[in-house]
Design an enzyme around this catalytic site. Sequence first.
Site, PDB file in Angstrom:
ATOM      1  N   LYS A 140      53.743  37.922  25.034  1.00 57.71           N
ATOM      2  CA  LYS A 140      52.805  38.773  24.328  1.00 57.71           C
ATOM      3  C   LYS A 140      52.216  39.828  25.265  1.00 57.71           C
ATOM      4  CE  LYS A 140      48.286  37.312  24.163  1.00 57.71           C
ATOM      5  NZ  LYS A 140      47.689  37.580  25.444  1.00 57.71           N
ATOM      6  N   HIS A 170      51.328  30.761  24.474  1.00 57.51           N
ATOM      7  CA  HIS A 170      51.256  29.560  25.326  1.00 57.51           C
ATOM      8  C   HIS A 170      50.283  28.513  24.771  1.00 57.51           C
ATOM      9  CE1 HIS A 170      47.730  31.512  27.192  1.00 57.51           C
ATOM     10  NE2 HIS A 170      47.403  30.320  27.663  1.00 57.51           N
ATOM     11  N   LYS A 174      50.222  23.831  24.559  1.00 61.08           N
ATOM     12  CA  LYS A 174      49.201  22.936  25.135  1.00 61.08           C
ATOM     13  C   LYS A 174      49.276  21.581  24.450  1.00 61.08           C
ATOM     14  CE  LYS A 174      45.941  26.630  26.321  1.00 61.08           C
ATOM     15  NZ  LYS A 174      45.471  26.617  27.695  1.00 61.08           N
ATOM     16  N   GLU A 208      35.597  32.050  27.519  1.00 67.71           N
ATOM     17  CA  GLU A 208      36.046  32.166  28.911  1.00 67.71           C
ATOM     18  C   GLU A 208      34.891  32.665  29.763  1.00 67.71           C
ATOM     19  OE1 GLU A 208      40.374  33.381  29.449  1.00 67.71           O
ATOM     20  OE2 GLU A 208      39.656  34.748  27.912  1.00 67.71           O
ATOM     21  N   ASP A 227      43.862  40.700  22.160  1.00 66.74           N
ATOM     22  CA  ASP A 227      44.300  39.865  23.288  1.00 66.74           C
ATOM     23  C   ASP A 227      44.250  38.384  22.926  1.00 66.74           C
ATOM     24  OD1 ASP A 227      45.029  39.266  25.984  1.00 66.74           O
ATOM     25  OD2 ASP A 227      42.932  38.855  26.459  1.00 66.74           O
ATOM     26  N   HIS A 232      46.358  33.579  19.826  1.00 70.02           N
ATOM     27  CA  HIS A 232      45.908  32.203  20.067  1.00 70.02           C
ATOM     28  C   HIS A 232      44.997  31.662  18.951  1.00 70.02           C
ATOM     29  CE1 HIS A 232      47.677  33.118  23.820  1.00 70.02           C
ATOM     30  NE2 HIS A 232      46.614  33.605  24.429  1.00 70.02           N
ATOM     31  N   LYS A 331      34.986  37.038  26.822  1.00 67.43           N
ATOM     32  CA  LYS A 331      35.039  36.941  28.282  1.00 67.43           C
ATOM     33  C   LYS A 331      33.604  36.873  28.786  1.00 67.43           C
ATOM     34  CE  LYS A 331      39.515  38.155  28.989  1.00 67.43           C
ATOM     35  NZ  LYS A 331      40.445  37.080  29.273  1.00 67.43           N
TER      36      LYS A 331
HETATM   37  C1  BG6 Z   1      45.937  35.074  27.593  1.00 68.32           C
HETATM   38  C2  BG6 Z   1      45.010  36.255  27.516  1.00 68.32           C
HETATM   39  O1  BG6 Z   1      46.889  35.131  26.568  1.00 68.32           O
HETATM   40  O2  BG6 Z   1      45.199  33.874  27.483  1.00 68.32           O
HETATM   41  C3  BG6 Z   1      43.973  36.176  28.611  1.00 68.32           C
HETATM   42  O3  BG6 Z   1      45.755  37.458  27.650  1.00 68.32           O
HETATM   43  C4  BG6 Z   1      43.254  34.845  28.589  1.00 68.32           C
HETATM   44  O4  BG6 Z   1      43.029  37.229  28.508  1.00 68.32           O
HETATM   45  C5  BG6 Z   1      44.257  33.678  28.529  1.00 68.32           C
HETATM   46  O5  BG6 Z   1      42.447  34.741  29.739  1.00 68.32           O
HETATM   47  C6  BG6 Z   1      43.541  32.364  28.276  1.00 68.32           C
HETATM   48  O6  BG6 Z   1      44.460  31.313  28.418  1.00 68.32           O
HETATM   49  P1  BG6 Z   1      43.972  29.829  28.784  1.00 68.32           P
HETATM   50  O7  BG6 Z   1      45.204  29.010  28.703  1.00 68.32           O
HETATM   51  O8  BG6 Z   1      43.381  29.919  30.154  1.00 68.32           O
HETATM   52  O9  BG6 Z   1      42.936  29.470  27.768  1.00 68.32           O
END
Ligand code: BG6
Length: 477
Positions: A140, A170, A174, A208, A227, A232, A331
Site C-alpha cells: 500500500k 499487514h 497480525k 499511535e 494512510d 487497516h 499520530k
Molecule cells: C502503516 C502506516 O500502514 O501502518 C503507518 O502507513 C503506521 O503510518 C503503521 O504507523 C502502523 O502499523 P502497526 O503495525 O505498527 O500498527
Amino acid sequence: MKTNIIIFGGDGDLSLKKIFPALFKRIVDKQISELCRITVVSKSEYTTDTFSDVLELNLKKYVSDITTEQFLLIKQMVIYLQVDLLKNEEYKLIRNSFEETEFEQTLFYFSTPSSIFGKISEYLYKNEIITDTSKVILEKPLGHDLDSFEELNKNIRTYFKESQIYRIDHYLGKETVQNLMVLRFANHLFELAWNGQNIENIQITVAESIGVESRKEFYDKYGALKDMVQNHLLQLLCLVAMEPPSKINSDNVRNEKLKVLKALRPFNEKTVVKNTIKGQYTRGEINGLPVSSYQEDIERYDSPIETFVAIRTYVDNWRWAGVPFYLRTGKRMESRYSEIVINFKKVPHNLFPNGKKIENNKLIIRLQPEERIELVQMVKIPGPGGYRYKPTSLELDYGGSFDKEFPDAYERLLMDVIKGNQTLFMREDELRASWIWINSVTQNWEKSEMELELYKAGTQGPGDEVLLPGHTWHESN
Ligand code: BG6
C-alpha cells in the site's frame, strides 16, 4: 517450494525492517527452503557483497538474536542487482539472472512507491520475465483516491491476472486480527449476540504515539484517513461486521468483506460535518518528553493534512441497522494501542433498589501492544450492605496463554504468498469499494470546507464530537 523472490526496492526501509527479518525467521525455521533465492533489485550502488553487509547490520538491529551460521544461511541466498527500474533495457539483467537456475515460481515484491508499479509490470512483461507461475505482492498505498486506484490497478492487471496479485494489508497478518475470526465463528456465545439487537455501538481505535518520522513527504500527501482508515481500520471493521462465510477460503471470505464495504453508508456534505472529525497535532508531551507540532515536523506551516481522524459510520444491512461504528486513529496520541470494543446494550430494567447505574457489558479485543480479550461484566461487591456492584473484567491474556512467540504479520503473509493462499490479501473489488467510501469523505470535506481541529500531542484527540449522546470512547489506558 523452490521460489525466486525478487524484491524491487529491496534496499529500502520496509524491506530491511520488515521483509528481510520475516524471510530470515522463516528460513531459520526451515519453512523457506535454502534452495530459494532472494534477488534484491534497486538503483543504489551496491554489489551482492556490499549489500550483504547492509543486510547483516539490519538483521542484527531488527531481529534480536542472530548467529553467524544463521546469517550465512540467508547470505548465500541473496543476490543484488543494480537496475534503474525506469529503464526497460536494464531489466535484461533480471532476466539473465534466471538463466542458471530453474525455479518453481517467481515472486515479485514491489516495495517501491506505487507510482512506478505499472512501469515495473510493463518492463517485466516486455522482457518476458512474467510467466504463469509468477506472483506479485503490492504494498500500500494503492492509489490516493478512486481514480488513481483504478488507473494503477488497470496498469497492473494488464500484465498480471487477479489470481497472481497479493495486495498486502499487514493488519490482516497480525495474529490477534486472525483470532477475531475464531472468536466470532468458533464461539456460539458471541455469535448469538453479534447484531444490532444486542449491540449498542462498536469502536475501533488504532492509536499511535509516533509522529510522521522519516515519511514527511508521503504523509503530507495522504494523511490519517488514507494512510490508516482506507486500509487497516476498514479491514478490521469488515472482520467485525461480516457474515460468516460458509468456508474459510479466499473468495468466500473476501466476498463477505466486500458486502460490508458496499453496505457502508456514504457521506454527503451535511453528514460528513456531523459524523467526522479531522485533527492535527500541535506541540505537546509524550512520556514526559516535549514533542513538536506536525507542521514543525514536516516543516510546512500551512499544511491542511489531518494526523487524526474520528468517524461515526453505519453498515446499512439487516444485522447492523442503526448501530454506530466509531473509528478513530491518529499520530502522536497518548500511547500506542489498537483495540476493538463491542459495547453491548444495557439491561432493560434495573431491579436492584438504590443500585448504582448498571453499565454495559463490553467485549474488548486488544490487538496491540498487548494481546488480550476482556469481557467486562457487572459483579457484586462481596459483603453485607445490599447489592453493590461494579464492572469487572473476565480476562484472557491471549499472548501469555501460549508459550510460542507470535510471528510478525509479514512472516505469515509471505508464507501465504509462497503457498498461494490469497485469503488475507485484498481483492481489487474490495479496494474499489473502500476507495468509493473514502472518496465520499474527502470530496465532502472539500465541499463543506471542513476545518481541521488542533489537538495537543500526547492526548486522545478530538474524537468525542462524533459520538452520539450517551456514548463515550472506551479508554483502557
Ligand atoms: C502503516 C502506516 O500502514 O501502518 C503507518 O502507513 C503506521 O503510518 C503503521 O504507523 C502502523 O502499523 P502497526 O503495525 O505498527 O500498527
